[in-house]
Motif scaffolding. Structure first.
Motif, mmCIF file in Angstrom:
data_model
loop_
_atom_site.group_PDB
_atom_site.id
_atom_site.type_symbol
_atom_site.label_atom_id
_atom_site.label_comp_id
_atom_site.label_asym_id
_atom_site.label_seq_id
_atom_site.Cartn_x
_atom_site.Cartn_y
_atom_site.Cartn_z
ATOM 1 N N LEU A 52 0.774 -1.247 0.042
ATOM 2 C CA LEU A 52 0.039 -0.077 -0.055
ATOM 3 C C LEU A 52 0.942 1.152 0.063
ATOM 4 O O LEU A 52 1.706 1.399 0.736
ATOM 5 C CB LEU A 52 -0.815 0.180 1.128
ATOM 6 N N VAL A 53 0.379 2.351 -0.539
ATOM 7 C CA VAL A 53 1.038 3.650 -0.726
ATOM 8 C C VAL A 53 0.192 4.709 -0.054
ATOM 9 O O VAL A 53 -0.997 4.646 -0.422
ATOM 10 C CB VAL A 53 1.215 3.975 -2.241
ATOM 11 N N GLU A 54 0.874 5.479 0.922
ATOM 12 C CA GLU A 54 0.264 6.585 1.449
ATOM 13 C C GLU A 54 0.818 7.766 1.087
ATOM 14 O O GLU A 54 2.107 7.841 0.922
ATOM 15 C CB GLU A 54 -0.077 6.301 3.111
ATOM 16 N N GLY A 55 0.351 8.993 1.137
ATOM 17 C CA GLY A 55 1.055 10.218 0.841
ATOM 18 C C GLY A 55 1.504 10.866 2.279
ATOM 19 O O GLY A 55 1.671 10.149 3.387
ATOM 20 N N THR A 56 1.947 11.881 2.157
ATOM 21 C CA THR A 56 2.369 12.484 3.442
ATOM 22 C C THR A 56 1.696 14.086 3.864
ATOM 23 O O THR A 56 0.838 14.450 2.881
ATOM 24 C CB THR A 56 4.156 13.015 3.263
ATOM 25 N N GLY A 57 2.047 14.676 4.770
ATOM 26 C CA GLY A 57 1.407 15.879 5.092
ATOM 27 C C GLY A 57 0.417 15.677 6.189
ATOM 28 O O GLY A 57 0.583 14.814 7.153
ATOM 29 N N TRP A 58 -0.592 16.534 6.404
ATOM 30 C CA TRP A 58 -1.511 16.551 7.320
ATOM 31 C C TRP A 58 -3.040 16.302 6.927
ATOM 32 O O TRP A 58 -3.128 16.792 5.743
ATOM 33 C CB TRP A 58 -1.358 17.883 8.255
ATOM 34 N N ILE A 59 -3.903 15.920 7.686
ATOM 35 C CA ILE A 59 -5.375 15.753 7.487
ATOM 36 C C ILE A 59 -5.905 16.661 8.416
ATOM 37 O O ILE A 59 -5.752 16.300 9.773
ATOM 38 C CB ILE A 59 -5.618 14.284 7.199
ATOM 39 N N SER A 60 -7.054 16.995 8.323
ATOM 40 C CA SER A 60 -8.038 17.734 9.197
ATOM 41 C C SER A 60 -9.221 16.565 9.221
ATOM 42 O O SER A 60 -9.957 16.336 8.485
ATOM 43 C CB SER A 60 -8.561 18.952 8.646
ATOM 44 N N CYS A 61 -9.393 16.140 10.644
ATOM 45 C CA CYS A 61 -10.622 15.284 10.755
ATOM 46 C C CYS A 61 -11.326 15.886 12.213
ATOM 47 O O CYS A 61 -11.116 17.012 12.442
ATOM 48 C CB CYS A 61 -10.147 13.967 11.113
ATOM 49 N N ALA A 62 -12.198 14.709 12.680
ATOM 50 C CA ALA A 62 -13.190 15.335 13.443
ATOM 51 C C ALA A 62 -12.291 15.873 14.989
ATOM 52 O O ALA A 62 -12.898 16.470 15.876
ATOM 53 C CB ALA A 62 -14.236 14.573 14.016
ATOM 54 N N HIS A 63 -11.052 15.124 15.257
ATOM 55 C CA HIS A 63 -10.377 15.167 16.414
ATOM 56 C C HIS A 63 -9.302 16.193 16.290
ATOM 57 O O HIS A 63 -8.675 16.359 17.281
ATOM 58 C CB HIS A 63 -10.023 13.592 16.727
ATOM 59 N N GLY A 64 -9.312 16.790 14.890
ATOM 60 C CA GLY A 64 -8.219 17.948 14.844
ATOM 61 C C GLY A 64 -7.286 17.453 13.703
ATOM 62 O O GLY A 64 -7.810 16.742 12.824
ATOM 63 N N ASN A 65 -6.016 18.022 13.669
ATOM 64 C CA ASN A 65 -5.184 17.847 12.557
ATOM 65 C C ASN A 65 -4.006 16.865 12.971
ATOM 66 O O ASN A 65 -3.391 16.757 14.131
ATOM 67 C CB ASN A 65 -4.378 19.138 12.165
ATOM 68 N N PHE A 66 -3.839 15.823 12.145
ATOM 69 C CA PHE A 66 -3.029 14.594 12.271
ATOM 70 C C PHE A 66 -2.178 14.822 11.065
ATOM 71 O O PHE A 66 -2.670 14.894 9.794
ATOM 72 C CB PHE A 66 -3.675 13.551 12.536
ATOM 73 N N PRO A 67 -0.905 14.093 11.219
ATOM 74 C CA PRO A 67 -0.027 13.897 10.180
ATOM 75 C C PRO A 67 -0.427 12.385 9.313
ATOM 76 O O PRO A 67 -1.045 11.440 10.031
ATOM 77 C CB PRO A 67 1.212 13.415 10.714
ATOM 78 N N LEU A 68 -0.359 12.294 8.241
ATOM 79 C CA LEU A 68 -0.559 11.106 7.390
ATOM 80 C C LEU A 68 0.588 10.000 7.732
ATOM 81 O O LEU A 68 1.552 10.494 7.694
ATOM 82 C CB LEU A 68 -0.655 11.492 6.003
ATOM 83 N N PRO A 69 0.141 8.735 7.746
ATOM 84 C CA PRO A 69 -1.092 8.172 7.681
ATOM 85 C C PRO A 69 -1.906 8.809 8.655
ATOM 86 O O PRO A 69 -1.632 8.853 9.987
ATOM 87 C CB PRO A 69 -1.022 6.712 7.683
ATOM 88 N N ALA A 70 -3.356 8.837 8.767
ATOM 89 C CA ALA A 70 -4.259 8.975 9.730
ATOM 90 C C ALA A 70 -4.169 7.934 10.857
ATOM 91 O O ALA A 70 -3.904 6.863 10.460
ATOM 92 C CB ALA A 70 -5.736 9.281 9.356
ATOM 93 N N PRO A 71 -4.438 8.273 11.999
ATOM 94 C CA PRO A 71 -4.179 7.443 13.418
ATOM 95 C C PRO A 71 -4.942 6.149 12.993
ATOM 96 O O PRO A 71 -4.454 5.071 13.141
ATOM 97 C CB PRO A 71 -4.747 8.238 14.489
#
Length: 297
Positions: free
Chosen positions: A164-183
């Protein structure tokens, strides 16, 4: 043996999974009937269309969901109601009470349980008390149920996937901002090959992660396959540099190639001061000479 190989070079999501199954020939009625079997009335509706991503044509799954809303105390003060997803307990009840086929129902329950276990570990709460936000929304429920119905209808005996391949950076979700991969995604994929690429996008959603973790029995390069059909599931974003599609290869593989990769183990030892009479041609007391041992001279 009929097989399906999912090439996740741009990750995987729920709608892309449904799209590739439709593109591989699963009838649209399979997905429509599965959604109707949930008994949610007009809350969920899906349809399919042809789209392209970087000159690759495939099937896009569109899910239209009316929000499932909970009215919380004082929510009227902000001029709108607070909308969030269902809890794991609620979703479990919906699935168990649905008219879905037994195997489809069981798989869908298992997929949601994978997500619930991951969320429970991350947030430190009991599994049954997990509250889904994005994954508990109507479109995610539709994606998971439709994908389970599609896999069942495809009738393959073996499902495998690429690393599997995942990107980098951050994502905004219901619990706040998290780095990718999402928790939740990272927790669900524990034990599964995963690498990051230098693309500022979320390529793997928790829904996609849970589906591939539930259905794929092996991750790696594609085995020798007699290819029958190739399908493409189209993602929502039109990205540059990496086509946002999920590729599926339907075909046949030899039975002998299924299961775990062949592993050859070798046990070695050094024997000092041993007389030739006690060497490999000798039969030790209480043992039996097998066919791999040469006859003594």
């Amino acid at each position: 043996m009929k097989s399906l190989y999912l090439d996740c070079f741009s990750g995987i999501s729920g709608d892309m999974t449904v799209g590739v199954l439709r593109d591989l020939g699963v009838g649209e009625e399979v997905f429509v009937e599965a959604i109707a079997a949930l008994g949610l009335g007009e809350e969920l509706h899906l349809h399919f269309g042809r789209e392209e991503r970087q000159m690759i044509s495939g099937t896009r799954c569109h899910v239209h969901a009316h929000a499932h809303a909970h009215h919380l105390p004082h929510s009227h003060e902000h001029g709108h109601e607070h909308v969030h997803g269902r809890t794991y307990r609620e979703i479990g009840n919906i699935l168990r009470e649905s008219r879905l086929q037994g195997e489809v129902k069981g798989r869908a329950l298992a997929v949601f349980r994978r997500i619930a276990i991951a969320e429970a570990k991350i947030h430190g709460v009991p599994v049954e008390d997990v509250g889904f936000h994005e994954v508990g929304a109507g479109d995610s429920i539709a994606d998971i149920v439709a994908a389970c119905a599609g896999f069942h209808a495809l009738g393959v005996e073996c499902i495998e996937a690429s690393s599997l391949v995942e990107g980098t950076g951050w994502i905004s979700c219901a619990h706040g901002n998290f780095p990718l991969p999402a928790p939740a995604t990272l927790e669900i994929l524990a034990g599964i090959p995963l690498r990051q690429v230098d693309d500022p996008h979320e390529w793997i959603t928790p829904t996609g992660a849970a589906l591939i973790a539930e259905f794929a029995t092996r991750f790696g390069t594609m085995r020798a396959t007699k290819i029958a059909r190739i399908g493409y599931g189209i993602g929502s974003r039109d990205t540059v540099g990496r086509p946002n599609v999920l590729r599926g290869v339907l075909g046949e593989v030899d039975d002998v190639s299924l299961g775990h990769d062949d592993v050859i183990s070798q046990i070695e030892t050094n024997l000092d001061d041993m007389t030739p009479e006690r060497g490999p041609t000798a039969v030790l007391p209480g043992t039996h000479r097998g066919s791999c041992w040469p006859d003594p001279a």
